[in-house]
Every structure is written in C-alpha cells, then in structure tokens.
Design a protein around this motif. Structure first.
Motif, PDB file in Angstrom:
ATOM      1  N   LEU A  62      -1.970   3.696   1.131  1.00  0.00           N
ATOM      2  CA  LEU A  62      -2.364   3.168   0.028  1.00  0.00           C
ATOM      3  C   LEU A  62      -3.439   2.030   0.179  1.00  0.00           C
ATOM      4  CD1 LEU A  62       0.663   3.097  -2.576  1.00  0.00           C
ATOM      5  CD2 LEU A  62      -1.411   4.535  -2.456  1.00  0.00           C
ATOM      6  N   GLU A  63      -3.441   1.307   1.395  1.00  0.00           N
ATOM      7  CA  GLU A  63      -4.168   0.355   2.068  1.00  0.00           C
ATOM      8  C   GLU A  63      -5.598   0.564   1.567  1.00  0.00           C
ATOM      9  OE1 GLU A  63      -4.643  -2.829   5.515  1.00  0.00           O
ATOM     10  OE2 GLU A  63      -3.469  -1.028   5.839  1.00  0.00           O
ATOM     11  N   GLY A  64      -6.265  -0.457   0.996  1.00  0.00           N
ATOM     12  CA  GLY A  64      -7.772  -0.321   0.686  1.00  0.00           C
ATOM     13  C   GLY A  64      -8.096   0.627  -0.573  1.00  0.00           C
ATOM     14  N   GLU A  65      -7.126   1.244  -1.191  1.00  0.00           N
ATOM     15  CA  GLU A  65      -7.570   2.166  -2.032  1.00  0.00           C
ATOM     16  C   GLU A  65      -7.709   1.712  -3.277  1.00  0.00           C
ATOM     17  OE1 GLU A  65      -7.933   5.575  -1.760  1.00  0.00           O
ATOM     18  OE2 GLU A  65      -7.532   5.597   0.380  1.00  0.00           O
ATOM     19  N   SER A  66      -8.335   2.219  -4.269  1.00  0.00           N
ATOM     20  CA  SER A  66      -8.642   1.723  -5.731  1.00  0.00           C
ATOM     21  C   SER A  66      -7.649   2.652  -6.599  1.00  0.00           C
ATOM     22  CB  SER A  66     -10.031   1.613  -6.099  1.00  0.00           C
ATOM     23  OG  SER A  66     -10.649   2.984  -6.117  1.00  0.00           O
ATOM     24  N   GLY A  67      -7.374   2.130  -7.823  1.00  0.00           N
ATOM     25  CA  GLY A  67      -6.431   3.120  -8.656  1.00  0.00           C
ATOM     26  C   GLY A  67      -5.385   3.483  -7.920  1.00  0.00           C
ATOM     27  N   VAL A  68      -4.554   2.529  -7.287  1.00  0.00           N
ATOM     28  CA  VAL A  68      -3.377   3.008  -6.606  1.00  0.00           C
ATOM     29  C   VAL A  68      -2.211   3.220  -7.378  1.00  0.00           C
ATOM     30  CG1 VAL A  68      -3.835   1.653  -4.440  1.00  0.00           C
ATOM     31  CG2 VAL A  68      -2.672   0.482  -6.377  1.00  0.00           C
ATOM     32  N   ASN A 110       3.823  -4.152  -8.934  1.00  0.00           N
ATOM     33  CA  ASN A 110       4.113  -5.475  -8.230  1.00  0.00           C
ATOM     34  C   ASN A 110       3.530  -5.888  -6.920  1.00  0.00           C
ATOM     35  OD1 ASN A 110       5.947  -6.340 -10.396  1.00  0.00           O
ATOM     36  ND2 ASN A 110       7.821  -5.939  -9.336  1.00  0.00           N
ATOM     37  N   ALA A 111       3.363  -4.797  -6.009  1.00  0.00           N
ATOM     38  CA  ALA A 111       2.628  -5.109  -5.005  1.00  0.00           C
ATOM     39  C   ALA A 111       1.217  -5.629  -5.245  1.00  0.00           C
ATOM     40  CB  ALA A 111       2.788  -3.869  -4.067  1.00  0.00           C
ATOM     41  N   CYS A 112       0.583  -4.842  -6.219  1.00  0.00           N
ATOM     42  CA  CYS A 112      -0.760  -5.226  -6.669  1.00  0.00           C
ATOM     43  C   CYS A 112      -0.891  -6.644  -7.238  1.00  0.00           C
ATOM     44  CB  CYS A 112      -1.230  -4.338  -7.726  1.00  0.00           C
ATOM     45  SG  CYS A 112      -1.382  -2.787  -7.007  1.00  0.00           S
ATOM     46  N   LEU A 113       0.017  -6.982  -8.015  1.00  0.00           N
ATOM     47  CA  LEU A 113       0.149  -8.201  -8.685  1.00  0.00           C
ATOM     48  C   LEU A 113       0.628  -9.283  -7.943  1.00  0.00           C
ATOM     49  CD1 LEU A 113       1.545  -7.392 -12.125  1.00  0.00           C
ATOM     50  CD2 LEU A 113      -0.876  -7.592 -11.780  1.00  0.00           C
ATOM     51  N   HIS A 114       1.483  -9.351  -6.888  1.00  0.00           N
ATOM     52  CA  HIS A 114       1.939 -10.260  -6.276  1.00  0.00           C
ATOM     53  C   HIS A 114       2.046 -10.105  -4.845  1.00  0.00           C
ATOM     54  CE1 HIS A 114       3.682 -11.262 -10.182  1.00  0.00           C
ATOM     55  NE2 HIS A 114       4.490 -10.063 -10.001  1.00  0.00           N
ATOM     56  N   ALA A 115       1.290  -9.321  -4.032  1.00  0.00           N
ATOM     57  CA  ALA A 115       1.489  -9.079  -2.810  1.00  0.00           C
ATOM     58  C   ALA A 115      -0.045  -8.643  -2.025  1.00  0.00           C
ATOM     59  CB  ALA A 115       2.674  -8.270  -2.076  1.00  0.00           C
ATOM     60  N   GLU A 116      -1.146  -8.624  -2.832  1.00  0.00           N
ATOM     61  CA  GLU A 116      -2.372  -8.555  -2.273  1.00  0.00           C
ATOM     62  C   GLU A 116      -2.397  -6.888  -1.960  1.00  0.00           C
ATOM     63  OE1 GLU A 116      -2.983 -10.130   1.677  1.00  0.00           O
ATOM     64  OE2 GLU A 116      -1.964 -11.856   0.896  1.00  0.00           O
ATOM     65  N   GLY A 117      -1.617  -5.970  -2.998  1.00  0.00           N
ATOM     66  CA  GLY A 117      -1.801  -4.654  -2.891  1.00  0.00           C
ATOM     67  C   GLY A 117      -0.923  -4.168  -1.971  1.00  0.00           C
ATOM     68  N   PRO A 118      -0.358  -2.624  -2.426  1.00  0.00           N
ATOM     69  CA  PRO A 118       0.525  -1.954  -1.384  1.00  0.00           C
ATOM     70  C   PRO A 118      -0.259  -1.283  -0.142  1.00  0.00           C
ATOM     71  CG  PRO A 118      -0.120  -0.766  -3.247  1.00  0.00           C
ATOM     72  CD  PRO A 118      -0.769  -2.093  -3.550  1.00  0.00           C
ATOM     73  N   ASP A 119       0.639  -1.176   0.925  1.00  0.00           N
ATOM     74  CA  ASP A 119       0.015  -0.684   1.899  1.00  0.00           C
ATOM     75  C   ASP A 119       0.459   0.857   2.106  1.00  0.00           C
ATOM     76  OD1 ASP A 119      -0.999  -3.100   2.916  1.00  0.00           O
ATOM     77  OD2 ASP A 119       0.721  -3.436   4.144  1.00  0.00           O
ATOM     78  N   GLU A 120       1.431   1.120   1.764  1.00  0.00           N
ATOM     79  CA  GLU A 120       2.111   2.426   1.748  1.00  0.00           C
ATOM     80  C   GLU A 120       3.508   2.752   0.705  1.00  0.00           C
ATOM     81  OE1 GLU A 120       2.891   5.016   5.806  1.00  0.00           O
ATOM     82  OE2 GLU A 120       4.688   3.635   5.206  1.00  0.00           O
ATOM     83  N   LEU A 121       3.150   3.956   0.456  1.00  0.00           N
ATOM     84  CA  LEU A 121       4.309   4.561  -0.385  1.00  0.00           C
ATOM     85  C   LEU A 121       5.154   5.695   0.400  1.00  0.00           C
ATOM     86  CD1 LEU A 121       5.829   5.187  -3.139  1.00  0.00           C
ATOM     87  CD2 LEU A 121       3.951   6.735  -3.839  1.00  0.00           C
ATOM     88  N   ARG A 122       6.581   5.629   0.474  1.00  0.00           N
ATOM     89  CA  ARG A 122       7.231   6.564   1.020  1.00  0.00           C
ATOM     90  C   ARG A 122       8.344   6.959   0.024  1.00  0.00           C
ATOM     91  NH1 ARG A 122       6.330   2.711   4.851  1.00  0.00           N
ATOM     92  NH2 ARG A 122       8.359   1.534   4.537  1.00  0.00           N
ATOM     93  N   LEU A 123       8.278   8.396   0.305  1.00  0.00           N
ATOM     94  CA  LEU A 123       9.457   8.875  -0.712  1.00  0.00           C
ATOM     95  C   LEU A 123      10.526   9.820   0.202  1.00  0.00           C
ATOM     96  CD1 LEU A 123       7.123  10.442  -3.394  1.00  0.00           C
ATOM     97  CD2 LEU A 123       7.999   8.264  -3.332  1.00  0.00           C
ATOM     98  N   ALA A 124      11.721   9.918  -0.059  1.00  0.00           N
ATOM     99  CA  ALA A 124      12.645  10.649   0.660  1.00  0.00           C
ATOM    100  C   ALA A 124      13.693  11.425  -0.109  1.00  0.00           C
ATOM    101  CB  ALA A 124      13.199   9.584   1.666  1.00  0.00           C
ATOM    102  N   CYS A 125      14.010  12.470  -0.185  1.00  0.00           N
ATOM    103  CA  CYS A 125      14.667  12.975  -1.272  1.00  0.00           C
ATOM    104  C   CYS A 125      15.733  13.895  -0.339  1.00  0.00           C
ATOM    105  CB  CYS A 125      13.988  13.876  -1.838  1.00  0.00           C
ATOM    106  SG  CYS A 125      14.889  14.689  -3.449  1.00  0.00           S
ATOM    107  N   ASP A 126      16.878  14.028  -0.836  1.00  0.00           N
ATOM    108  CA  ASP A 126      17.969  14.884  -0.498  1.00  0.00           C
ATOM    109  C   ASP A 126      18.879  15.391  -1.796  1.00  0.00           C
ATOM    110  OD1 ASP A 126      20.089  12.967  -1.273  1.00  0.00           O
ATOM    111  OD2 ASP A 126      20.258  12.168   0.745  1.00  0.00           O
ATOM    112  N   ASN A 127      19.757  16.000  -1.458  1.00  0.00           N
ATOM    113  CA  ASN A 127      20.647  16.684  -2.781  1.00  0.00           C
ATOM    114  C   ASN A 127      20.851  15.758  -3.624  1.00  0.00           C
ATOM    115  OD1 ASN A 127      19.960  19.138  -1.648  1.00  0.00           O
ATOM    116  ND2 ASN A 127      21.802  19.190  -0.705  1.00  0.00           N
TER     117      ASN A 127
END
Length: 189
Positions: A62-68, A110-127
């Motif tokens: 997400l780093e440098g992206e708009s509309g994150v 929250n990353a946008c408002l308080h931390a200069e924007g998000p760098d990455e989103l990670r999702l992990a799923c199991d059962n």
C-alpha cells in the motif's frame, strides 16, 4: 519484537497444529511483559497468495498508493470470496465477513491518520481464524480511547477493533522503524 498482546497465541484453548491465528514460526518477544510475541504472517509477493501449512496468506503493498482504504477493502473482499467466506450462506456468515471488512478499514484508516499511511496489508486465514495485519512507519501506540464516549466524533476505530476481534496487538522490531498492528477474528460458523 515486542507486542501489546497480554498472553500467548495459544490462549484460545487447544487447537490442531496449524489451526491458530498465530504464525507457525513463533519468535520470542523482546521487552514484552509476558515474553509472548505475535509475529507477522510469512511473506508472499505483493498482491500474491500462498499456502503455509493449511493457512492461506495474501499480501498487498500500500506504500505510496492513493485511496488505500477502498483498495484494502476490495483486496480483502476478493480474499474472502476466494476463501469461501463470501458469498455468505447465512446472516452469521455475512456478519463475520462484514466484521472483517470493517476491521480492515479501521486499521488502514488509523495508519493513514496517525502513521504517515500504511505500507502493507497482510491477510492469513485458516479454518478457525483470519488474521489481519497492517504495517506502517509510525511510532505511535494505537489504543482504544478510554473512556469510550459513543456520542463524540472520532476515536472509535480501536474500540471497534477491540469489540469485534478475538484479539489484537502491536508488533515492533527493535532497530526497525514502524510497527505492525494485527487483529484476529473468528471464522464464520
């Protein structure tokens, strides 16, 4: 690494190997009161998918992206379809998927408002659990506003995360800038 998690990843009771929301590669915490860490999910190519011991993992840069926020929600929605959470067969399943999308929105916002924007989103799923992680370069410590005042504007994001999730916390790597805010939600019944 350090984390705000007050107890170890296996605290939800006995689970089959690989069924918890925590990474298989437990790393001891540095500076955490309990010594328990909540490490991030294994790395996969940005926008990619992988499978690690029964767990499905997706990652979006997400780093440098708009509309994150909408980008992160769309990415998460696609993962939920791929993982069988959507289309929902019942109201409970639909609510579980909506909770995941709301928590992703709150963490990215929250990353946008308080931390200069998000760098990455990670999702992990199991059962049993879906784990959401948002990395940023911020130094702040997210926390629900205390006391929570429902009638006031703003300050509801981490309260929502706390209420909807099985658990959440912050992981920091000593000597590295930023943090990863993670949250875990139960799979739909």
């Amino acid at each position: 690494m350090s984390t705000t998690r007050p107890y170890s990843p296996g605290d939800r009771g006995p689970e089959p190997s690989g069924a918890s929301g925590a990474s298989e590669e437990a790393v001891p915490a540095v500076g955490a009161a309990t010594g328990a860490a909540a490490p991030s999910v294994p790395s996969v190519p940005s926008g990619g998918t992988s499978r690690v011991q029964g767990r499905q993992v997706r990652r979006l840069g997400l780093e440098g992206e708009s509309g994150v926020v909408p980008l992160a929600r769309d990415f998460t929605r696609q993962a939920l379809y791929a993982w069988g959470w959507l289309p929902a067969a019942s109201a409970d399943q639909r609510a579980a998927a909506e909770d995941v999308l709301l928590v992703v929105s709150e963490l990215v916002t929250n990353a946008c408002l308080h931390a200069e924007g998000p760098d990455e989103l990670r999702l992990a799923c199991d059962n049993k659990v879906i784990r959401l992680e948002v990395s940023d370069r911020g130094t702040g410590q997210p926390a629900p506003r205390n006391p929570h005042r429902a009638g006031r504007p703003g300050g509801h994001g981490m309260f929502i995360v706390q209420r909807l999730c099985l658990d959440w916390g912050v992981v920091r790597t000593p000597g590295a800038p930023g943090k990863t805010v993670w949250a875990e939600l139960g799979a739909p019944a």
